[in-house]
Design a protein around this motif. Sequence first.
Motif, short mmCIF file in Angstrom:
data_model
loop_
_atom_site.label_atom_id
_atom_site.label_comp_id
_atom_site.label_asym_id
_atom_site.label_seq_id
_atom_site.Cartn_x
_atom_site.Cartn_y
_atom_site.Cartn_z
N GLY A 8 0.83 -1.20 0.00
CA GLY A 8 0.00 0.00 0.00
C GLY A 8 0.86 1.25 0.00
O GLY A 8 2.07 1.19 0.09
N TRP A 35 -9.56 -10.41 -0.94
CA TRP A 35 -9.16 -9.09 -0.46
C TRP A 35 -10.41 -8.33 -0.04
O TRP A 35 -11.45 -8.39 -0.72
N ARG A 37 -11.57 -4.43 2.05
CA ARG A 37 -11.07 -3.11 2.40
C ARG A 37 -12.03 -2.43 3.37
O ARG A 37 -13.22 -2.74 3.41
N ARG A 44 -16.12 -3.01 6.76
CA ARG A 44 -15.25 -3.75 5.85
C ARG A 44 -16.08 -4.28 4.69
O ARG A 44 -17.17 -4.81 4.88
N VAL A 47 -13.73 -6.99 -1.82
CA VAL A 47 -13.09 -6.43 -3.01
C VAL A 47 -12.95 -7.49 -4.10
O VAL A 47 -13.41 -7.30 -5.22
N ASP A 89 -11.22 4.62 -3.53
CA ASP A 89 -10.50 3.37 -3.24
C ASP A 89 -9.66 3.49 -1.97
O ASP A 89 -9.08 2.49 -1.51
N ALA A 91 -8.54 3.20 1.53
CA ALA A 91 -8.98 2.29 2.57
C ALA A 91 -7.79 1.50 3.07
O ALA A 91 -6.71 1.50 2.46
N TYR A 93 -6.55 -2.14 3.22
CA TYR A 93 -6.83 -3.36 2.47
C TYR A 93 -6.32 -4.58 3.24
O TYR A 93 -5.17 -4.58 3.70
N TYR A 94 -7.18 -5.58 3.35
CA TYR A 94 -6.86 -6.79 4.08
C TYR A 94 -6.91 -8.00 3.15
O TYR A 94 -7.84 -8.13 2.34
N GLY A 119 -3.45 -5.78 7.27
CA GLY A 119 -3.94 -4.63 6.52
C GLY A 119 -2.83 -3.74 6.04
O GLY A 119 -1.79 -3.58 6.71
#
Length: 126
Positions: A8, A35, A37, A44, A47, A89, A91, A93-94, A119
Motif C-alpha cells: 500500500g 481481499w 477493504r 469492511r 473487493v 478506493d 482504505a 486493504y486486508y 492490513g
Amino acid sequence: VQLQAFGGGLAQTGDSLRLSCAASGTTLSAAAAGWFRQAPGKEREFVAAISRNGGIISYANSVKGRFTISRDDAKNMVFLQMNGLKPEDTAVYYCAARGTSNKSSYYTMAADYNYWGQGTLVTVSS
C-alpha cells in the motif's frame, strides 16, 4: 498461520498499485483467498476473491475492470493489482484466506474467512 499484506501507499487518481499478501505457517494452495477493504467510518467490504485453483474469480462491482486478483502458490502469495485508482478506493486493504477441500470454492463474505492479514493502507488523492 500468518498473512502479511504489503504494497500500500500514497497514489494519485489514475495510478496503479500492486498489493501482495504473503502467507506463513500454512500452504495457500490449500486455501481460497480474498481481499477486503475498510474505509474510514465504514464497514469492511469485499473487493475480490479467488478460488483455491485460481479458476474462479469474483470482484465487487466497484472495482470490476480495474482490479485483478491473482495467486502464486509456488511463492505462497496472493496479489491485488489495482489500476485506475480513484479517491474512493482509499482504505485499509486486508487479505484473507480460508482452507477448503473444494478447489473451485470462493468466498465473498468476510465471515467465511478464518485467516486475516494485518492490513495495508492505500490512500488515493485527487
